[in-house]
Design a protein around this motif. Sequence first.
Motif, PDB file in Angstrom:
ATOM      1  N   ILE A   5      64.739 110.924  39.504  1.00  0.00           N
ATOM      2  CA  ILE A   5      65.115 110.023  38.417  1.00  0.00           C
ATOM      3  C   ILE A   5      64.455 108.665  38.613  1.00  0.00           C
ATOM      4  O   ILE A   5      64.519 108.067  39.685  1.00  0.00           O
ATOM      5  N   THR A   6      63.832 108.186  37.548  1.00  0.00           N
ATOM      6  CA  THR A   6      63.202 106.868  37.526  1.00  0.00           C
ATOM      7  C   THR A   6      64.085 105.916  36.748  1.00  0.00           C
ATOM      8  O   THR A   6      64.495 106.231  35.621  1.00  0.00           O
ATOM      9  N   ILE A   7      64.378 104.759  37.326  1.00  0.00           N
ATOM     10  CA  ILE A   7      65.157 103.732  36.624  1.00  0.00           C
ATOM     11  C   ILE A   7      64.273 102.510  36.426  1.00  0.00           C
ATOM     12  O   ILE A   7      63.641 102.018  37.362  1.00  0.00           O
ATOM     13  N   ILE A   8      64.238 102.028  35.189  1.00  0.00           N
ATOM     14  CA  ILE A   8      63.449 100.849  34.836  1.00  0.00           C
ATOM     15  C   ILE A   8      64.374  99.640  34.835  1.00  0.00           C
ATOM     16  O   ILE A   8      65.356  99.606  34.103  1.00  0.00           O
ATOM     17  N   GLY A   9      64.058  98.636  35.644  1.00  0.00           N
ATOM     18  CA  GLY A   9      64.864  97.427  35.709  1.00  0.00           C
ATOM     19  C   GLY A   9      65.899  97.494  36.816  1.00  0.00           C
ATOM     20  O   GLY A   9      66.272  98.579  37.282  1.00  0.00           O
ATOM     21  N   SER A  10      66.354  96.310  37.244  1.00  0.00           N
ATOM     22  CA  SER A  10      67.310  96.279  38.356  1.00  0.00           C
ATOM     23  C   SER A  10      68.444  95.301  38.120  1.00  0.00           C
ATOM     24  O   SER A  10      68.950  94.663  39.040  1.00  0.00           O
ATOM     25  N   GLY A  11      68.849  95.153  36.856  1.00  0.00           N
ATOM     26  CA  GLY A  11      70.038  94.366  36.546  1.00  0.00           C
ATOM     27  C   GLY A  11      71.297  95.114  36.949  1.00  0.00           C
ATOM     28  O   GLY A  11      71.242  96.211  37.523  1.00  0.00           O
ATOM     29  N   PHE A  12      72.442  94.544  36.649  1.00  0.00           N
ATOM     30  CA  PHE A  12      73.707  95.131  37.092  1.00  0.00           C
ATOM     31  C   PHE A  12      73.903  96.568  36.609  1.00  0.00           C
ATOM     32  O   PHE A  12      74.369  97.427  37.356  1.00  0.00           O
ATOM     33  N   SER A  13      73.559  96.844  35.348  1.00  0.00           N
ATOM     34  CA  SER A  13      73.774  98.197  34.828  1.00  0.00           C
ATOM     35  C   SER A  13      72.868  99.201  35.521  1.00  0.00           C
ATOM     36  O   SER A  13      73.288 100.310  35.867  1.00  0.00           O
ATOM     37  N   ALA A  14      71.604  98.815  35.749  1.00  0.00           N
ATOM     38  CA  ALA A  14      70.670  99.713  36.437  1.00  0.00           C
ATOM     39  C   ALA A  14      71.085  99.932  37.888  1.00  0.00           C
ATOM     40  O   ALA A  14      71.013 101.060  38.398  1.00  0.00           O
ATOM     41  N   LEU A  15      71.538  98.870  38.558  1.00  0.00           N
ATOM     42  CA  LEU A  15      72.001  99.018  39.942  1.00  0.00           C
ATOM     43  C   LEU A  15      73.207  99.946  40.010  1.00  0.00           C
ATOM     44  O   LEU A  15      73.292 100.811  40.895  1.00  0.00           O
ATOM     45  N   ALA A  16      74.144  99.763  39.078  1.00  0.00           N
ATOM     46  CA  ALA A  16      75.321 100.632  39.056  1.00  0.00           C
ATOM     47  C   ALA A  16      74.923 102.085  38.844  1.00  0.00           C
ATOM     48  O   ALA A  16      75.373 102.986  39.565  1.00  0.00           O
ATOM     49  N   ALA A  17      74.067 102.324  37.860  1.00  0.00           N
ATOM     50  CA  ALA A  17      73.625 103.690  37.571  1.00  0.00           C
ATOM     51  C   ALA A  17      72.913 104.296  38.764  1.00  0.00           C
ATOM     52  O   ALA A  17      73.096 105.482  39.082  1.00  0.00           O
ATOM     53  N   HIS A  26      70.841 112.898  43.483  1.00  0.00           N
ATOM     54  CA  HIS A  26      69.505 112.801  42.896  1.00  0.00           C
ATOM     55  C   HIS A  26      68.610 111.862  43.703  1.00  0.00           C
ATOM     56  O   HIS A  26      69.085 110.970  44.417  1.00  0.00           O
ATOM     57  N   GLN A  27      67.312 112.056  43.557  1.00  0.00           N
ATOM     58  CA  GLN A  27      66.318 111.173  44.165  1.00  0.00           C
ATOM     59  C   GLN A  27      66.037 110.049  43.170  1.00  0.00           C
ATOM     60  O   GLN A  27      65.415 110.255  42.129  1.00  0.00           O
ATOM     61  N   VAL A  28      66.488 108.853  43.492  1.00  0.00           N
ATOM     62  CA  VAL A  28      66.455 107.745  42.534  1.00  0.00           C
ATOM     63  C   VAL A  28      65.517 106.651  43.015  1.00  0.00           C
ATOM     64  O   VAL A  28      65.627 106.173  44.148  1.00  0.00           O
ATOM     65  N   THR A  29      64.608 106.229  42.118  1.00  0.00           N
ATOM     66  CA  THR A  29      63.725 105.096  42.398  1.00  0.00           C
ATOM     67  C   THR A  29      63.886 104.069  41.287  1.00  0.00           C
ATOM     68  O   THR A  29      63.824 104.407  40.104  1.00  0.00           O
ATOM     69  N   VAL A  30      64.116 102.823  41.677  1.00  0.00           N
ATOM     70  CA  VAL A  30      64.277 101.716  40.738  1.00  0.00           C
ATOM     71  C   VAL A  30      62.988 100.897  40.722  1.00  0.00           C
ATOM     72  O   VAL A  30      62.519 100.456  41.775  1.00  0.00           O
ATOM     73  N   PHE A  31      62.421 100.697  39.532  1.00  0.00           N
ATOM     74  CA  PHE A  31      61.205  99.907  39.374  1.00  0.00           C
ATOM     75  C   PHE A  31      61.552  98.583  38.686  1.00  0.00           C
ATOM     76  O   PHE A  31      62.119  98.585  37.584  1.00  0.00           O
ATOM     77  N   GLU A  32      61.225  97.483  39.343  1.00  0.00           N
ATOM     78  CA  GLU A  32      61.525  96.143  38.828  1.00  0.00           C
ATOM     79  C   GLU A  32      60.224  95.376  38.636  1.00  0.00           C
ATOM     80  O   GLU A  32      59.406  95.290  39.544  1.00  0.00           O
ATOM     81  N   LYS A  33      60.016  94.818  37.431  1.00  0.00           N
ATOM     82  CA  LYS A  33      58.772  94.116  37.123  1.00  0.00           C
ATOM     83  C   LYS A  33      58.623  92.818  37.906  1.00  0.00           C
ATOM     84  O   LYS A  33      57.511  92.379  38.200  1.00  0.00           O
ATOM     85  N   ASN A  34      59.739  92.172  38.234  1.00  0.00           N
ATOM     86  CA  ASN A  34      59.679  90.893  38.935  1.00  0.00           C
ATOM     87  C   ASN A  34      59.653  91.089  40.450  1.00  0.00           C
ATOM     88  O   ASN A  34      59.810  92.204  40.949  1.00  0.00           O
ATOM     89  N   ALA A  35      59.493  89.988  41.161  1.00  0.00           N
ATOM     90  CA  ALA A  35      59.353  90.056  42.621  1.00  0.00           C
ATOM     91  C   ALA A  35      60.668  90.306  43.335  1.00  0.00           C
ATOM     92  O   ALA A  35      60.674  90.700  44.505  1.00  0.00           O
ATOM     93  N   ALA A  36      61.784  90.078  42.654  1.00  0.00           N
ATOM     94  CA  ALA A  36      63.104  90.275  43.264  1.00  0.00           C
ATOM     95  C   ALA A  36      63.997  91.042  42.307  1.00  0.00           C
ATOM     96  O   ALA A  36      63.839  90.969  41.083  1.00  0.00           O
ATOM     97  N   ILE A  37      64.944  91.776  42.862  1.00  0.00           N
ATOM     98  CA  ILE A  37      65.851  92.549  42.023  1.00  0.00           C
ATOM     99  C   ILE A  37      66.972  91.649  41.490  1.00  0.00           C
ATOM    100  O   ILE A  37      67.142  90.523  41.922  1.00  0.00           O
ATOM    101  N   GLY A 236      70.636 106.102  49.393  1.00  0.00           N
ATOM    102  CA  GLY A 236      69.298 106.689  49.355  1.00  0.00           C
ATOM    103  C   GLY A 236      68.391 106.222  48.248  1.00  0.00           C
ATOM    104  O   GLY A 236      67.292 106.774  48.056  1.00  0.00           O
ATOM    105  N   VAL A 237      68.801 105.191  47.502  1.00  0.00           N
ATOM    106  CA  VAL A 237      67.968 104.671  46.409  1.00  0.00           C
ATOM    107  C   VAL A 237      66.771 103.915  46.987  1.00  0.00           C
ATOM    108  O   VAL A 237      66.887 103.194  47.975  1.00  0.00           O
ATOM    109  N   THR A 238      65.620 104.060  46.333  1.00  0.00           N
ATOM    110  CA  THR A 238      64.408 103.342  46.705  1.00  0.00           C
ATOM    111  C   THR A 238      64.120 102.272  45.653  1.00  0.00           C
ATOM    112  O   THR A 238      64.270 102.530  44.450  1.00  0.00           O
ATOM    113  N   PHE A 239      63.717 101.095  46.097  1.00  0.00           N
ATOM    114  CA  PHE A 239      63.395  99.995  45.182  1.00  0.00           C
ATOM    115  C   PHE A 239      61.911  99.653  45.253  1.00  0.00           C
ATOM    116  O   PHE A 239      61.347  99.554  46.346  1.00  0.00           O
ATOM    117  N   GLU A 240      61.283  99.481  44.081  1.00  0.00           N
ATOM    118  CA  GLU A 240      59.892  99.070  43.986  1.00  0.00           C
ATOM    119  C   GLU A 240      59.827  97.821  43.109  1.00  0.00           C
ATOM    120  O   GLU A 240      60.059  97.883  41.897  1.00  0.00           O
TER     121      GLU A 240
END
Length: 489
Positions: A5-17, A26-37, A236-240
Amino acid sequence: MKKKITIIGSGFSALAASCYLAKSGHQVTVFEKNAAIGGRARQLKKDGFTFDMGPSWYWMPDVFERFFFDFDKKTTDYYELIKLSPAYRVYYAVDDFIAIADNLPDIIFAFEAIEKGSGKILNEFMAEAKSNYDIAIKKLVYRPGVSPLELVTKETALKMGQFFTNISKEIRKKFKNERLIQILEFPVLFLGAKPSDTPSFYSFMNYADFGLGTWHPKTGMFDVVRAMESLAIELGVTFETNSNIEKIIVENKVAKAIVVNGGTIASDLILSGADYHHTETLLDKEHRAYSEKYWESRVFAPSSLLFYVGFDKKIENISHHALFFDVDFYQHAKDIYDEPQWPKQPLFYANFPSLTDTTAAPEGMESGFFLIPLAPGITDTEELREEYFNKIMDRFETLTKQSVKNNIIFKQSFCKNDFVSEYNSFKGNAYGMANTLLQTAFLRPKLKSKKVKNLYFTGQLTVPGPGVPPALISGKLVSELINKQFLEQ
C-alpha cells in the motif's frame, strides 16, 4: 493477505491510516513531498525558537486516547499533556477581556457575572451539547459517509430538528450578551463555516471546549506527530520524504502505480492523504470523480495569514491562547464567506507556546504565533502580509498595554500562496471543506474513488471533516474500508 500500500502525504489522517493498515499486516510506505513529515502540522525551528506551523489547539483528548488504545497504547506512552488554565482569553478592549476557565463551574460563574440568569441557561445548554457530543463523536463520526442511513439512529431521530436550524440562531435564543454569544459561536469556526451556516447539532463543539477543556502537549502539537510516526515505525511503516508525486497510473480503471520524482513505483493500492482536489489532478481527466465545477461550488473553510514571531523579551498580559475580538466579528465573517476580500479590520488569534513550554523560546524570550482567517483564493502578496502584520501588532500593543514591535528578532509569514505550494491546497484553504448541512457526512467527497478501483482518500476534504481529531478518525475509517475490500476479494 498482505498487500503493498502506497500512502500519499503524511498529515494526521495519513499517519493514522498508515498505522491501522500496517497493524492489519500490509506493507505500507508513506511518501511526503516535503522534507519533514506532519503535513500542516509540521514544526518550524529557527534561531532558538520552536513553532507548530499549523494546528495549535488540542481538543477532544478522548479521540486521541481512542486512537492509541486501538494499538494497546496510551497517549502517555508517547507524550505528556498539560491542561491549560485559563483555556484561553478573549480580548475586547484595553483592560477588558474574558478568561475562559479550565472547568465548567467557573465558566458558568463567569457567564452569570456578565449576564444575569445566563449561568443556569449555560448549564442546560452544555447538557444538550454533551448529549450531542456523545452521539456525534462516539458514534456518528466513526461511520464512513457511504449512505445517508448512517445518520438515522434512535438518538439522531430525537435531534433531527437540530440539523435544520443553525447554531447562531439557537445561541441567540438563549443568550443576549453579544460577548457571550461570540464565545459560544467561536468553537464551530473550527468546522470551517459561519455559525449561521452550521447546524445547531454542532453544539457538541461547545462541549469539546467548556466540557473537556483545552490541552497542550508538553512541547507542542508536533509531539503528536512524533508519537504517530514512532507508532507507525513500530508497526513497520516506511517513510520517504522529499518525494513529490507526479502522477497516479491507472490501467483498466485500476490504480497501479505512482510516479515519484520521475520514477515509477507499483502498488496494490493507493491511498491519498494529500489535498483531494490535487490528488485527482494526478489522474487523467476521465478517472476523476469530481469536476472543477464541483470543487468551485463547494464551501471551503478559510485560508489563513500566519506569523511565527520571536521576541527578545517576555510578553505581558497574555495567555497561551488568545482571541482578539475587538473589531466586528460578523463583518470579518462576511469578508471571508459572503464577499471574499481582505478584511478591513481583522479578528486575529495569538498563541504563546513558550508560556507553557520553556523549550519553545530561548530563556527570557517569547515565541508567538499569530493567525488571521482569510477567504480562500484571495490575492496574497508580501506587501499585504506586512500591512496586516502591522495592523494586528498595533492593536496587540494597545490591548495588552505594552510595546513589542521593537522586540521582534525573528518573523516568518505563511499565507495562501504557501498553502498552495507546500500542501497543494485547493485555493490555499487552511482547514478543508466546511461542515455545512449540505457538506456533512455522506454529502462530502467519498473515501473510496467512484471511478478508479484501489484508489482511496482520507483527510479534511472527506469524512468526517476539518480538524485534528476528525483527521485521526478519517484515517481509521478509510483503513476499515480498505481492509473490507481485501476481505471481499
